[in-house]
Design a protein around this motif. Structure first.
Motif, PDB file in Angstrom:
ATOM      1  N   VAL A 123      31.360  38.524  36.600  1.00  0.00           N
ATOM      2  CA  VAL A 123      31.987  37.599  37.541  1.00  0.00           C
ATOM      3  C   VAL A 123      32.949  38.352  38.448  1.00  0.00           C
ATOM      4  O   VAL A 123      33.448  39.427  38.088  1.00  0.00           O
ATOM      5  CB  VAL A 123      32.717  36.455  36.808  1.00  0.00           C
ATOM      6  CG1 VAL A 123      31.756  35.652  35.956  1.00  0.00           C
ATOM      7  CG2 VAL A 123      33.870  36.981  35.966  1.00  0.00           C
ATOM      8  N   LEU A 124      33.230  37.776  39.604  1.00  0.00           N
ATOM      9  CA  LEU A 124      34.129  38.412  40.567  1.00  0.00           C
ATOM     10  C   LEU A 124      35.117  37.390  41.115  1.00  0.00           C
ATOM     11  O   LEU A 124      34.775  36.587  41.988  1.00  0.00           O
ATOM     12  CB  LEU A 124      33.327  39.040  41.713  1.00  0.00           C
ATOM     13  CG  LEU A 124      34.148  39.758  42.801  1.00  0.00           C
ATOM     14  CD1 LEU A 124      35.002  40.860  42.187  1.00  0.00           C
ATOM     15  CD2 LEU A 124      33.234  40.334  43.872  1.00  0.00           C
ATOM     16  N   PRO A 125      36.349  37.374  40.606  1.00  0.00           N
ATOM     17  CA  PRO A 125      37.382  36.504  41.184  1.00  0.00           C
ATOM     18  C   PRO A 125      37.606  36.874  42.646  1.00  0.00           C
ATOM     19  O   PRO A 125      37.565  38.056  43.016  1.00  0.00           O
ATOM     20  CB  PRO A 125      38.620  36.820  40.338  1.00  0.00           C
ATOM     21  CG  PRO A 125      38.088  37.414  39.077  1.00  0.00           C
ATOM     22  CD  PRO A 125      36.840  38.147  39.462  1.00  0.00           C
ATOM     23  N   GLY A 126      37.834  35.882  43.470  1.00  0.00           N
ATOM     24  CA  GLY A 126      37.992  36.126  44.895  1.00  0.00           C
ATOM     25  C   GLY A 126      36.709  35.907  45.670  1.00  0.00           C
ATOM     26  O   GLY A 126      36.731  35.760  46.895  1.00  0.00           O
ATOM     27  N   LEU A 127      35.578  35.903  44.965  1.00  0.00           N
ATOM     28  CA  LEU A 127      34.300  35.575  45.587  1.00  0.00           C
ATOM     29  C   LEU A 127      33.941  34.161  45.161  1.00  0.00           C
ATOM     30  O   LEU A 127      33.968  33.826  43.978  1.00  0.00           O
ATOM     31  CB  LEU A 127      33.214  36.561  45.131  1.00  0.00           C
ATOM     32  CG  LEU A 127      31.872  36.478  45.872  1.00  0.00           C
ATOM     33  CD1 LEU A 127      32.033  36.919  47.328  1.00  0.00           C
ATOM     34  CD2 LEU A 127      30.826  37.361  45.176  1.00  0.00           C
ATOM     35  N   ALA A 128      33.644  33.307  46.150  1.00  0.00           N
ATOM     36  CA  ALA A 128      33.410  31.888  45.869  1.00  0.00           C
ATOM     37  C   ALA A 128      32.176  31.688  45.012  1.00  0.00           C
ATOM     38  O   ALA A 128      31.192  32.429  45.121  1.00  0.00           O
ATOM     39  CB  ALA A 128      33.272  31.114  47.180  1.00  0.00           C
ATOM     40  N   VAL A 129      32.237  30.674  44.167  1.00  0.00           N
ATOM     41  CA  VAL A 129      31.080  30.330  43.352  1.00  0.00           C
ATOM     42  C   VAL A 129      29.910  29.992  44.274  1.00  0.00           C
ATOM     43  O   VAL A 129      30.077  29.363  45.320  1.00  0.00           O
ATOM     44  CB  VAL A 129      31.411  29.153  42.407  1.00  0.00           C
ATOM     45  CG1 VAL A 129      31.669  27.863  43.187  1.00  0.00           C
ATOM     46  CG2 VAL A 129      30.300  28.939  41.392  1.00  0.00           C
ATOM     47  N   GLY A 130      28.729  30.455  43.917  1.00  0.00           N
ATOM     48  CA  GLY A 130      27.557  30.278  44.779  1.00  0.00           C
ATOM     49  C   GLY A 130      27.241  31.506  45.597  1.00  0.00           C
ATOM     50  O   GLY A 130      26.178  31.584  46.207  1.00  0.00           O
ATOM     51  N   LYS A 131      28.148  32.472  45.602  1.00  0.00           N
ATOM     52  CA  LYS A 131      27.903  33.736  46.301  1.00  0.00           C
ATOM     53  C   LYS A 131      27.659  34.842  45.277  1.00  0.00           C
ATOM     54  O   LYS A 131      28.184  34.802  44.159  1.00  0.00           O
ATOM     55  CB  LYS A 131      29.066  34.104  47.216  1.00  0.00           C
ATOM     56  CG  LYS A 131      29.225  33.137  48.391  1.00  0.00           C
ATOM     57  CD  LYS A 131      30.240  33.634  49.392  1.00  0.00           C
ATOM     58  CE  LYS A 131      30.351  32.689  50.586  1.00  0.00           C
ATOM     59  NZ  LYS A 131      29.101  32.673  51.384  1.00  0.00           N
TER      60      LYS A 131
END
Length: 348
Positions: A123-131
């Motif tokens: 997962v990558l915080p700062g990147l919106a879910v769906g991207k």
């Protein structure tokens, strides 16, 4: 099938599972890291950690859930019978301390599966879910740890001339490290040397016998890593000459830089585009964080993608390794769909 992998310490247990397809073929391995962090969770959510002082503050619970979802999907959708080969699942502990992948490999995880390629997500915080994030070059940096013990001569703080001060030598060493990055490393390339621990002394008016420094080294190219270590060794030798101390310097080898196999990365990108659309693919820069998945990809072609987990509208914007870290669980079916598409493309 499931094979438990017992590691050298009682607290670390991994597992290797596999789903056989309807016909012989290649083996695709999917890795999920499963360890948590020693952090007290501050979120008030139904899925809040039930263990005081321990929480999933980096999304590894999501990684495990996604790969379990992929296995469930294989078994229940009829896809299992249509694939040629098998899908292996590696559930790995101790990624946070960069020791789990090596222990899994040493315990026979890859020998059990004999994968032709390996894939993972984070997962990558700062990147919106769906991207979905795809690295354009190297993904994660190589990480090594260093330890320096400086032996001097203690004295009263009011009589510094009677001492050989290890603190002064340690401060000089830290200052010198900054010149390695600013004056020895090509500015176009990047590297990090951080001292995270400097421990010395017991009282404000006593010059101690020794000082201990520990830190981390991050690099992307082997020649840069070798340059950093060479210059650090030279600075340690200069401390002994310049300050009259005795120094014990040690490099603890960590993990190499993670560089995605271009074929596997393309496979993951195509699958992600099919699930979220090309417009939701984000090409992202490398991170100086480290990832021991690199030890798998050193032996087997592989790649890792990042899944957006933030949702600003819901207030889910926390940083990893923080007590308020959270993720939008809408990413879970997205991850399952992406890796299901990878299976179809690779083994279909």
């Amino acid at each position: 099938g499931v094979q438990q992998v017992r590691l050298p310490t009682d607290m670390e247990v991994g597992a290797v599972g596999f789903v056989e397809g309807g016909a012989p073929g290649k083996t695709l391995a999917l890795r999920a890291d499963i360890d948590a962090l020693p952090i007290a969770e501050s979120n008030e959510v139904p899925y809040k950690s039930r263990t005081p002082g321990v929480m999933h503050a980096c999304g590894h619970d999501a990684h495990a859930a996604i790969m379990l979802g992929v296995a469930k999907n294989l078994m229940e959708s009829g896809l299992r019978e249509r694939i040629k080969g098998r899908v292996g699942f590696i559930f790995q502990p101790a990624e946070e301390v960069l020791t789990g992948a090596r222990k899994m490999i040493d315990a026979g995880a890859l020998e059990a599966l004999k994968p032709d390629c390996v894939a993972a997500c984070h997962v990558l915080p700062g990147l919106a879910v769906g991207k979905v994030g795809i690295y354009k070059d190297a993904s994660f940096a190589a990480a090594d740890t260093f330890s320096l013990t400086i032996h001097g001569k203690g004295a009263h703080g009011a009589k510094p001339e009677q001492s050989i001060d290890p603190i002064i030598a340690g401060v000089q060493f830290i200052a010198g490290l900054q010149t390695i990055i600013s004056r020895n490393v090509d500015p176009i390339k990047s590297a990090v040397i951080t001292v995270g621990r400097f421990q010395a002394g017991t009282a404000p008016n006593i010059i101690p016998e020794q000082a201990v420094l520990e830190g981390t080294i991050r690099s992307f190219q082997l020649e840069i890593r070798n340059l950093l270590i060479r210059r650090m060794n030279e600075m340690v030798a200069a401390l002994e000459i310049g300050f009259g101390v005795k120094a014990e310097f040690q490099i603890i080898e960590g993990v190499p830089a993670l560089r995605d196999d271009e074929t596997i990365k393309s496979l993951l990108r195509t699958a992600a585009e099919k699930v979220v659309g090309p417009e939701n693919i984000a090409v992202i820069d490398p991170t100086t964080g480290a990832e021991d998945f690199a030890l798998f990809t050193k032996l087997v072609p592989g790649a890792l993608i990042r899944l957006g987990c933030s949702n600003e509208a819901r207030g889910i914007v926390g940083k990893a390794h923080a007590p308020d870290f959270d993720l939008d669980e809408a990413l879970l079916p997205i991850g399952v769909e992406i890796f299901t598409e990878v299976i179809k493309a690779y083994l279909g």
